[in-house]
Design an enzyme around this catalytic site. Structure first.
Site, PDB file in Angstrom:
ATOM      1  N   GLY A 224     -49.632   1.875 -16.737  1.00 26.50           N
ATOM      2  CA  GLY A 224     -49.493   0.599 -16.278  1.00 26.50           C
ATOM      3  C   GLY A 224     -49.879   0.648 -14.891  1.00 26.50           C
ATOM      4  CG  ASN A 225     -51.688  -2.290 -13.293  1.00 27.94           C
ATOM      5  OD1 ASN A 225     -51.240  -3.377 -12.576  1.00 27.94           O
ATOM      6  ND2 ASN A 225     -52.791  -2.066 -13.864  1.00 27.94           N
TER       7      ASN A 225
END
Ligand code: CTP
Length: 425
Positions: A224-225
């Protein structure tokens, strides 16, 4: 309004918006030294034809007397929930106001607002209002910069509140730094802007993507980020405020999306592509603010990967570049639609940022490309503010370091300008 334009102080002439209908403004004053500046705000708005009702906290009364506000507004100042008349003041006030201005907003009031406290007239009223809320903070620099205050502001922004300031400079306490309340004329101008309810995007469909995608490794782990979704939410709110019908495609976020928009919740880049392509065919404007993962694991394990099996090697494959696909394949979009891309860059120099924005605008086939600097804590992922450059067909505009709400306004200003240019051509 052009990005760099600075408003001049208002004269005392009556605003045309208020010639016929009376506009009701609730001015909430809390206990800070800057409370005296708010008298000028109350006076100007009253002179412009608004019905201004002032609500004060007990500590605000230590700085400015009730009678001062009553004199400039011509209306009684309210401080108690239960008036002698038996009316419940906050219910009446909240339901009849067109705009709420909270000035000066102290750190304490921001925290009460963030947790939804209702322990006095001012907080109970703010918990009930559904009209636009303009917050004008003023406090010591250390209090403003504290992560708790910043987190409260981010939460309130995500709920749709507009922030104005604080400015930097000498503080009334004798210190100097960020925390100074902006000038009364700026508060009045911002209040008038919010009351204007622009309708430039009425009848148009705007598609906005927000948040980050999650690419599963196994049932409990993903790539993810750090995207919070705040920028995309601000853009969706701003488009809706200007009258557009907004569809918001949201990936991972812990924030509550703005109200009044159609929501499509997605998880992976592939899900986002499906949702975007479905909505793109009748969107007049597409704004791709989401932080889409560029790579995903080639396959996701169906069962949790066990530690005892040793460190897994995860093969990554590229995800579809949705923005590029939309930019280079006009058949996927409504004819004449406008495409706005975003770029997360670790670059703080505005000229370099402008160069990267222009390059990415061309490579992605976007009409506008907003490059934001994600290299510092006050800009990009999770921050309440953004340092950004907007690249368009005629060059770049440096938006500077501004709140995400203000950047959303600037982006929508550019969108409106380009749409108008096309309509006039
Ligand atoms: N984007 C997209 N699909 C992807 C990756 C990105 O639609 N698979 C969109 C984002 O929503 C954003 C823009 O592309 O509007 C820019 O994303 P960014 O990560 O900055 O650019 P990249 O093309 O991935 O380039 P790089 O990371 O190499 O700078």
């Amino acid at each position: 309004m052009p990005l760099a334009a600075k408003r001049t102080a208002l004269g005392s002439r009556r605003h045309p918006r208020f010639m016929s209908a009376r506009v009701r403004v609730l001015l909430c004053v809390t206990g800070g030294i800057a409370a005296y500046k708010v008298v000028e705000v109350a006076r100007s708005l009253s002179e412009l034809g608004c019905d201004v009702t002032v609500v004060m906290t007990r500590s605000a009364e230590l700085f400015v007397g009730r009678q001062t506000f009553a004199s400039v507004t011509g209306r009684e100042v309210v401080t108690e929930i239960f008036a002698d008349s038996g009316e419940v003041a906050h219910v009446e006030l909240a339901r009849t106001t067109d705009l709420v201005v909270l000035a000066p907003a102290t750190a304490h009031t921001l925290s009460r607002l963030a947790i939804g406290a209702a322990d006095d007239l001012l907080s109970a009223t703010l918990l009930m209002v559904r009209s636009p809320l303009l917050i004008v903070p003023a406090m010591h620099t250390e209090m403003w910069e504290h992560p708790a205050t910043q987190a409260n502001c981010a939460l309130l922004s995500a709920r749709g509140a507009r922030f104005l300031g604080p400015a930097s400079g000498p503080l009334l306490s004798g210190d100097s730094g960020a925390g100074r309340m902006v000038e009364p004329s700026e508060v009045v101008n911002a209040a008038l802007d919010l009351l204007k309810a622009p309708s430039e995007l009425a009848g148009l469909r705007v598609l906005v993507t927000a948040g980050g995608t999650q690419e599963p490794i196994d049932p409990v782990r993903f790539i993810g980020n750090r995207s919070s979704g705040l920028m995309g939410f601000a853009l969706a709110s701003e488009a809706a405020r200007r009258g557009a019908k907004v569809t918001l495609v949201v990936g991972d976020t812990s924030l509550r999306p703005p109200s009044g928009v159609d929501l499509m919740q997605v998880r992976t880049a592939e899900d986002m592509r499906t949702a975007v392509l479905e909505a793109a065919s009748d969107a007049d404007v597409i704004v791709k603010a989401a932080a889409v993962a560029d790579f995903r694991p080639s396959r996701a394990a169906t069962k949790k990967l066990k530690k005892a099996a040793g460190a897994p090697s995860v093969e990554l494959v590229p995800t579809p570049d949705i923005l590029k696909e939309l930019g280079h394949n006009p058949r996927l979009r409504k004819a004449g639609s406008l495409l706005v891309g975003f770029a997360a860059e670790t670059e703080s120099d505005p000229q370099e940022l402008a160069r990267l924005a222009a390059d990415k605008r061309t490579s992605k086939g976007a009409d506008l490309l907003v490059a934001n600097d994600v290299s510092s804590s006050d800009s990009g992922f999770g921050a309440r503010t953004n340092r950004a450059v907007i690249a368009g067909p005629e060059g770049s505009v440096d938006a500077g370091l501004v709140t995400k709400t203000n950047l959303a306004e600037a982006v929508m200003d550019e969108v409106v300008r380009l749409l108008k240019g096309r309509a006039d051509a």
